[in-house]
Design a protein around this motif. Structure first.
Motif, PDB file in Angstrom:
ATOM      1  N   VAL A  15      -6.309  10.158   1.305  1.00 31.99           N
ATOM      2  CA  VAL A  15      -6.329   9.774  -0.112  1.00 31.99           C
ATOM      3  C   VAL A  15      -4.961   9.197  -0.444  1.00 31.99           C
ATOM      4  CG1 VAL A  15      -6.625  10.587  -2.471  1.00 31.99           C
ATOM      5  CG2 VAL A  15      -7.967  11.616  -0.623  1.00 31.99           C
ATOM      6  N   ASN A  16      -4.935   7.931  -0.808  1.00 30.53           N
ATOM      7  CA  ASN A  16      -3.673   7.282  -1.126  1.00 30.53           C
ATOM      8  C   ASN A  16      -3.920   6.085  -2.043  1.00 30.53           C
ATOM      9  OD1 ASN A  16      -4.608   5.264   0.718  1.00 30.53           O
ATOM     10  ND2 ASN A  16      -3.799   6.512   2.371  1.00 30.53           N
ATOM     11  N   ARG A  17      -2.853   5.385  -2.399  1.00 31.63           N
ATOM     12  CA  ARG A  17      -2.963   4.207  -3.253  1.00 31.63           C
ATOM     13  C   ARG A  17      -2.659   2.968  -2.431  1.00 31.63           C
ATOM     14  NH1 ARG A  17       0.707   7.497  -7.254  1.00 31.63           N
ATOM     15  NH2 ARG A  17       1.904   7.404  -5.351  1.00 31.63           N
ATOM     16  N   GLY A  18      -3.473   1.925  -2.601  1.00 31.24           N
ATOM     17  CA  GLY A  18      -3.241   0.691  -1.869  1.00 31.24           C
ATOM     18  C   GLY A  18      -4.462  -0.198  -1.913  1.00 31.24           C
ATOM     19  N   SER A  40       3.976   8.188  -1.662  1.00 34.47           N
ATOM     20  CA  SER A  40       5.418   7.988  -1.635  1.00 34.47           C
ATOM     21  C   SER A  40       5.884   6.911  -2.607  1.00 34.47           C
ATOM     22  CB  SER A  40       5.850   7.593  -0.221  1.00 34.47           C
ATOM     23  OG  SER A  40       5.296   6.322   0.111  1.00 34.47           O
ATOM     24  N   ASN A  41       4.954   6.137  -3.161  1.00 34.99           N
ATOM     25  CA  ASN A  41       5.267   4.977  -4.010  1.00 34.99           C
ATOM     26  C   ASN A  41       5.991   3.874  -3.255  1.00 34.99           C
ATOM     27  OD1 ASN A  41       4.044   5.713  -6.461  1.00 34.99           O
ATOM     28  ND2 ASN A  41       5.761   7.053  -6.956  1.00 34.99           N
ATOM     29  N   ARG A  42       5.942   3.910  -1.939  1.00 38.30           N
ATOM     30  CA  ARG A  42       6.448   2.826  -1.092  1.00 38.30           C
ATOM     31  C   ARG A  42       5.297   2.342  -0.240  1.00 38.30           C
ATOM     32  NH1 ARG A  42      11.515   3.586   2.442  1.00 38.30           N
ATOM     33  NH2 ARG A  42      11.167   1.382   2.800  1.00 38.30           N
ATOM     34  N   ASN A  67       3.412   4.622   9.358  1.00 40.28           N
ATOM     35  CA  ASN A  67       4.394   4.062   8.450  1.00 40.28           C
ATOM     36  C   ASN A  67       5.123   2.937   9.187  1.00 40.28           C
ATOM     37  OD1 ASN A  67       6.480   3.546   6.651  1.00 40.28           O
ATOM     38  ND2 ASN A  67       6.715   5.694   6.104  1.00 40.28           N
ATOM     39  N   ALA A  68       5.012   1.729   8.684  1.00 44.03           N
ATOM     40  CA  ALA A  68       5.645   0.578   9.319  1.00 44.03           C
ATOM     41  C   ALA A  68       7.140   0.529   9.037  1.00 44.03           C
ATOM     42  CB  ALA A  68       4.982  -0.714   8.847  1.00 44.03           C
ATOM     43  N   GLY A  69       7.606   1.379   8.139  1.00 44.58           N
ATOM     44  CA  GLY A  69       9.030   1.444   7.818  1.00 44.58           C
ATOM     45  C   GLY A  69       9.525   2.862   8.021  1.00 44.58           C
ATOM     46  N   ASN A  74      10.580  13.599   0.437  1.00 46.90           N
ATOM     47  CA  ASN A  74      10.110  14.851   1.023  1.00 46.90           C
ATOM     48  C   ASN A  74       9.688  15.793  -0.097  1.00 46.90           C
ATOM     49  OD1 ASN A  74       9.510  16.864   2.819  1.00 46.90           O
ATOM     50  ND2 ASN A  74      11.628  17.426   3.223  1.00 46.90           N
ATOM     51  N   THR A  75       8.394  15.817  -0.397  1.00 47.59           N
ATOM     52  CA  THR A  75       7.838  16.707  -1.414  1.00 47.59           C
ATOM     53  C   THR A  75       6.612  17.392  -0.827  1.00 47.59           C
ATOM     54  OG1 THR A  75       6.330  15.070  -2.353  1.00 47.59           O
ATOM     55  CG2 THR A  75       8.584  15.096  -3.237  1.00 47.59           C
TER      56      THR A  75
END
Length: 148
Positions: A15-18, A40-42, A67-69, A74-75
């Motif tokens: 579950v994420n945003r994108g 992460s908002n990134r 993660n490509a970056g 850390n939460t």
């Protein structure tokens, strides 16, 4: 035993945003996602999948993401190690009527990256074939009841 794809399901950011693009042609299905990983908002996470349906009952799928970056957040919702991982799944699915059998192989890698606080890398290798039987009906009032 966790029936939601075994003990390692929470290592995936399901579950994420994108955004996600899907394409299907005959027996082949693909998808590609660009998203923010574990909230992460990134937008640095990439996911891809490729599946082939041999017939109506048998499907083989390969799913990969990572993660490509790099991200230092850390939460509780955005764990440092999980938000900087690479994850690969090979899944076989057999379905017939109400039966579904879904063994899979999952490999996860967290590369060492001292600049963001990952002092030692880690990886997992697991084979899972969880079992679960469920029979469910609805009573007159509409609330679920049954044997799990």
């Amino acid at each position: 035993m966790n029936i939601e794809r075994g003990l390692l399901w929470n290592q995936e950011n399901a579950v994420n945003r994108g955004i996600q693009l899907n394409y299907a042609h005959k027996k082949l299905s693909t998808s590609f996602s660009w998203n923010d990983g574990f909230y992460s908002n990134r937008y640095s996470w990439l996911w891809g999948s490729l599946s082939y349906a041999f017939n109506a009952s048998n499907t083989l799928a390969f799913v990969a993401g990572g993660n490509a970056g790099q991200n230092t957040k850390n939460t509780l919702a955005t764990p440092l190690l999980l938000n900087n991982e690479e994850i690969y799944n090979l899944l076989y699915t057999y379905s017939h009527g109400h039966w579904v059998i879904n063994p899979y192989f999952q490999y996860t890698n967290v590369p060492k990256n001292a600049s963001i606080g990952i002092l030692q890398g880690a990886h997992t290798k697991r084979w899972r074939s969880p079992g679960h039987i469920q029979f469910q009906t609805r009573n007159i009032a509409g609330s679920p009841s049954g044997i799990h």
